[in-house]
Design a protein around this motif. Structure first.
Motif, PDB file in Angstrom:
ATOM      1  N   TYR A  92      12.579   5.599   2.138  1.00 44.26           N
ATOM      2  CA  TYR A  92      11.192   5.969   1.832  1.00 44.26           C
ATOM      3  C   TYR A  92      11.161   6.831   0.582  1.00 44.26           C
ATOM      4  O   TYR A  92      12.039   7.681   0.397  1.00 44.26           O
ATOM      5  N   PRO A  93      10.153   6.648  -0.283  1.00 43.57           N
ATOM      6  CA  PRO A  93      10.024   7.554  -1.433  1.00 43.57           C
ATOM      7  C   PRO A  93       9.710   8.970  -0.917  1.00 43.57           C
ATOM      8  O   PRO A  93       8.811   9.134  -0.100  1.00 43.57           O
ATOM      9  N   LEU A  94      10.450   9.948  -1.380  1.00 42.46           N
ATOM     10  CA  LEU A  94      10.259  11.331  -0.935  1.00 42.46           C
ATOM     11  C   LEU A  94       9.182  11.972  -1.800  1.00 42.46           C
ATOM     12  O   LEU A  94       9.402  12.267  -2.972  1.00 42.46           O
ATOM     13  N   GLU A  95       8.026  12.189  -1.198  1.00 42.36           N
ATOM     14  CA  GLU A  95       6.858  12.669  -1.943  1.00 42.36           C
ATOM     15  C   GLU A  95       6.734  14.187  -1.957  1.00 42.36           C
ATOM     16  O   GLU A  95       5.894  14.730  -2.673  1.00 42.36           O
ATOM     17  N   ALA A  96       7.530  14.870  -1.136  1.00 43.83           N
ATOM     18  CA  ALA A  96       7.483  16.340  -1.100  1.00 43.83           C
ATOM     19  C   ALA A  96       8.860  16.868  -0.712  1.00 43.83           C
ATOM     20  O   ALA A  96       9.617  16.190  -0.019  1.00 43.83           O
ATOM     21  N   ASN A  97       9.167  18.064  -1.198  1.00 43.74           N
ATOM     22  CA  ASN A  97      10.448  18.722  -0.894  1.00 43.74           C
ATOM     23  C   ASN A  97      10.193  20.155  -0.465  1.00 43.74           C
ATOM     24  O   ASN A  97       9.315  20.827  -1.017  1.00 43.74           O
ATOM     25  N   ILE A  98      10.988  20.617   0.492  1.00 44.00           N
ATOM     26  CA  ILE A  98      10.962  22.014   0.905  1.00 44.00           C
ATOM     27  C   ILE A  98      12.398  22.513   0.786  1.00 44.00           C
ATOM     28  O   ILE A  98      13.316  21.904   1.338  1.00 44.00           O
ATOM     29  N   THR A  99      12.590  23.620   0.089  1.00 41.91           N
ATOM     30  CA  THR A  99      13.914  24.227  -0.021  1.00 41.91           C
ATOM     31  C   THR A  99      13.878  25.590   0.657  1.00 41.91           C
ATOM     32  O   THR A  99      13.068  26.447   0.294  1.00 41.91           O
ATOM     33  N   ALA A 126       6.595  10.658   3.535  1.00 45.25           N
ATOM     34  CA  ALA A 126       8.000  11.054   3.701  1.00 45.25           C
ATOM     35  C   ALA A 126       8.319  12.249   2.815  1.00 45.25           C
ATOM     36  O   ALA A 126       7.846  12.339   1.688  1.00 45.25           O
ATOM     37  N   MET A 127       9.110  13.155   3.375  1.00 45.26           N
ATOM     38  CA  MET A 127       9.487  14.351   2.635  1.00 45.26           C
ATOM     39  C   MET A 127      10.910  14.751   2.998  1.00 45.26           C
ATOM     40  O   MET A 127      11.498  14.202   3.927  1.00 45.26           O
ATOM     41  N   LEU A 128      11.444  15.711   2.259  1.00 46.62           N
ATOM     42  CA  LEU A 128      12.812  16.176   2.466  1.00 46.62           C
ATOM     43  C   LEU A 128      12.798  17.689   2.649  1.00 46.62           C
ATOM     44  O   LEU A 128      12.166  18.406   1.879  1.00 46.62           O
ATOM     45  N   ILE A 129      13.496  18.154   3.691  1.00 41.34           N
ATOM     46  CA  ILE A 129      13.675  19.588   3.891  1.00 41.34           C
ATOM     47  C   ILE A 129      15.139  19.909   3.632  1.00 41.34           C
ATOM     48  O   ILE A 129      16.025  19.369   4.286  1.00 41.34           O
ATOM     49  N   LYS A 130      15.378  20.790   2.657  1.00 41.46           N
ATOM     50  CA  LYS A 130      16.747  21.228   2.340  1.00 41.46           C
ATOM     51  C   LYS A 130      16.974  22.577   3.026  1.00 41.46           C
ATOM     52  O   LYS A 130      16.460  23.595   2.574  1.00 41.46           O
ATOM     53  N   HIS A 131      17.722  22.558   4.121  1.00 38.60           N
ATOM     54  CA  HIS A 131      17.959  23.765   4.903  1.00 38.60           C
ATOM     55  C   HIS A 131      19.378  24.280   4.764  1.00 38.60           C
ATOM     56  O   HIS A 131      19.681  25.401   5.155  1.00 38.60           O
ATOM     57  N   GLY A 132      20.279  23.468   4.193  1.00 35.48           N
ATOM     58  CA  GLY A 132      21.681  23.850   4.075  1.00 35.48           C
ATOM     59  C   GLY A 132      22.413  23.657   5.395  1.00 35.48           C
ATOM     60  O   GLY A 132      21.789  23.451   6.434  1.00 35.48           O
ATOM     61  N   THR A 133      23.727  23.707   5.341  1.00 32.00           N
ATOM     62  CA  THR A 133      24.508  23.555   6.576  1.00 32.00           C
ATOM     63  C   THR A 133      24.653  24.891   7.290  1.00 32.00           C
ATOM     64  O   THR A 133      24.800  24.921   8.508  1.00 32.00           O
ATOM     65  N   GLY A 134      24.597  25.982   6.553  1.00 28.70           N
ATOM     66  CA  GLY A 134      24.647  27.311   7.172  1.00 28.70           C
ATOM     67  C   GLY A 134      25.909  27.581   7.965  1.00 28.70           C
ATOM     68  O   GLY A 134      25.840  28.188   9.034  1.00 28.70           O
ATOM     69  N   THR A 174      17.168  17.193   5.711  1.00 31.49           N
ATOM     70  CA  THR A 174      16.573  16.325   6.727  1.00 31.49           C
ATOM     71  C   THR A 174      15.387  15.570   6.150  1.00 31.49           C
ATOM     72  O   THR A 174      14.520  16.173   5.513  1.00 31.49           O
ATOM     73  N   TYR A 175      15.370  14.252   6.377  1.00 26.65           N
ATOM     74  CA  TYR A 175      14.202  13.437   6.038  1.00 26.65           C
ATOM     75  C   TYR A 175      13.146  13.649   7.124  1.00 26.65           C
ATOM     76  O   TYR A 175      13.478  13.705   8.306  1.00 26.65           O
ATOM     77  N   VAL A 176      11.884  13.706   6.712  1.00 26.24           N
ATOM     78  CA  VAL A 176      10.786  13.870   7.667  1.00 26.24           C
ATOM     79  C   VAL A 176       9.740  12.804   7.375  1.00 26.24           C
ATOM     80  O   VAL A 176       9.330  12.623   6.228  1.00 26.24           O
ATOM     81  N   LEU A 177       9.324  12.091   8.420  1.00 24.60           N
ATOM     82  CA  LEU A 177       8.276  11.078   8.299  1.00 24.60           C
ATOM     83  C   LEU A 177       7.020  11.598   8.980  1.00 24.60           C
ATOM     84  O   LEU A 177       7.057  11.985  10.155  1.00 24.60           O
ATOM     85  N   LEU A 178       5.920  11.631   8.222  1.00 26.59           N
ATOM     86  CA  LEU A 178       4.651  12.130   8.754  1.00 26.59           C
ATOM     87  C   LEU A 178       3.761  10.968   9.160  1.00 26.59           C
ATOM     88  O   LEU A 178       3.811   9.897   8.552  1.00 26.59           O
ATOM     89  N   LYS A 179       2.937  11.223  10.165  1.00 27.27           N
ATOM     90  CA  LYS A 179       1.982  10.174  10.564  1.00 27.27           C
ATOM     91  C   LYS A 179       0.942  10.006   9.466  1.00 27.27           C
ATOM     92  O   LYS A 179       0.706  10.922   8.671  1.00 27.27           O
ATOM     93  N   LYS A 180       0.350   8.831   9.436  1.00 23.66           N
ATOM     94  CA  LYS A 180      -0.685   8.577   8.429  1.00 23.66           C
ATOM     95  C   LYS A 180      -1.889   9.458   8.715  1.00 23.66           C
ATOM     96  O   LYS A 180      -2.304   9.609   9.855  1.00 23.66           O
ATOM     97  N   HIS A 181      -2.434  10.017   7.663  1.00 29.76           N
ATOM     98  CA  HIS A 181      -3.663  10.801   7.796  1.00 29.76           C
ATOM     99  C   HIS A 181      -4.792   9.816   8.107  1.00 29.76           C
ATOM    100  O   HIS A 181      -4.823   8.716   7.550  1.00 29.76           O
ATOM    101  N   PRO A 182      -5.731  10.173   9.001  1.00 25.70           N
ATOM    102  CA  PRO A 182      -6.826   9.244   9.335  1.00 25.70           C
ATOM    103  C   PRO A 182      -7.542   8.692   8.105  1.00 25.70           C
ATOM    104  O   PRO A 182      -7.916   7.529   8.066  1.00 25.70           O
TER     105      PRO A 182
END
Length: 195
Positions: A92-99, A126-134, A174-182
């Motif tokens: 999926y194209p990653l449209e947002a990122n969180i670091t 679809a978005m990506l969360i970069k949390h690290g392995t910690g 982690t990849y995250v898939l969001l539900k479609k907005h109404p």
């Protein structure tokens, strides 16, 4: 009316002739305006505190630690396996990122919540969360990864997530898939009618 009753009424009025109505500024105050204002301010502060807690419902309790090199994943019932596979493979194209690097848990929690809410409103899928392995995080390894795994399950907007492919951060993302907005569903229906 008897003479006796008339005499009682006459004597009553005779006794009352010097009585004057109480002036309006002589009213007894049943409440103190300053005290009432202080109570109102306390109530407003309590309501604000409750609203702030409700504003971000992601919980900080009950988080189960996951090892730094474990896959984390979730798929809501009804999500097609093909859709989940496409997410897992990073297609999926990653449209947002969180670091989350350099953020406290509280800041990470707020950032995840606000970004997912606003991304969903904008129609991001679809978005990506970069949390690290910690690996060296305290009080246990993979602290943020464990919380991300916990929080994403609490959000209605999240329909699936999976540990990222190596090119996007592997076990530290982690990849995250969001539900479609109404609103997005309506736009898609209109496109399909015209096509």
């Amino acid at each position: 009316m008897s003479q006796f009753e008339n005499d009682d009424i006459d004597s009553f009025f005779a006794e009352m002739q010097d009585v004057k109505p109480i002036a309006s500024d002589d009213k007894a105050l049943l409440h103190d305006p300053e005290k009432a204002l202080a109570e109102k301010q306390k109530r407003a502060a309590r309501q604000l505190s409750v609203r702030e807690k409700l504003a971000n419902p992601l919980s900080m309790e009950g988080v189960k630690p996951v090892p730094p090199d474990d896959f984390i994943h979730f798929q809501q019932p009804g999500i097609q396996d093909g859709v989940f596979k496409k997410l897992r493979l990073g297609k999926y194209p990653l449209e947002a990122n969180i670091t989350l690097s350099g953020k406290t848990l509280e800041q990470s929690r707020d950032l995840i919540y606000s970004t997912i809410k606003s991304s969903h409103e904008r129609g991001v899928r679809a978005m990506l969360i970069k949390h690290g392995t910690g690996e060296n995080s305290k009080p246990f390894p993979a602290l943020k990864k464990s919380y991300v795994n916990h929080w994403l399950r609490e959000l209605d907007e999240v329909i699936a997530y999976h540990t990222a492919q190596p090119m996007h951060g592997g076990f530290g993302a982690t990849y995250v898939l969001l539900k479609k907005h109404p609103q997005q569903k309506l736009i898609n229906r209109e496109k399909n009618k015209k096509g």
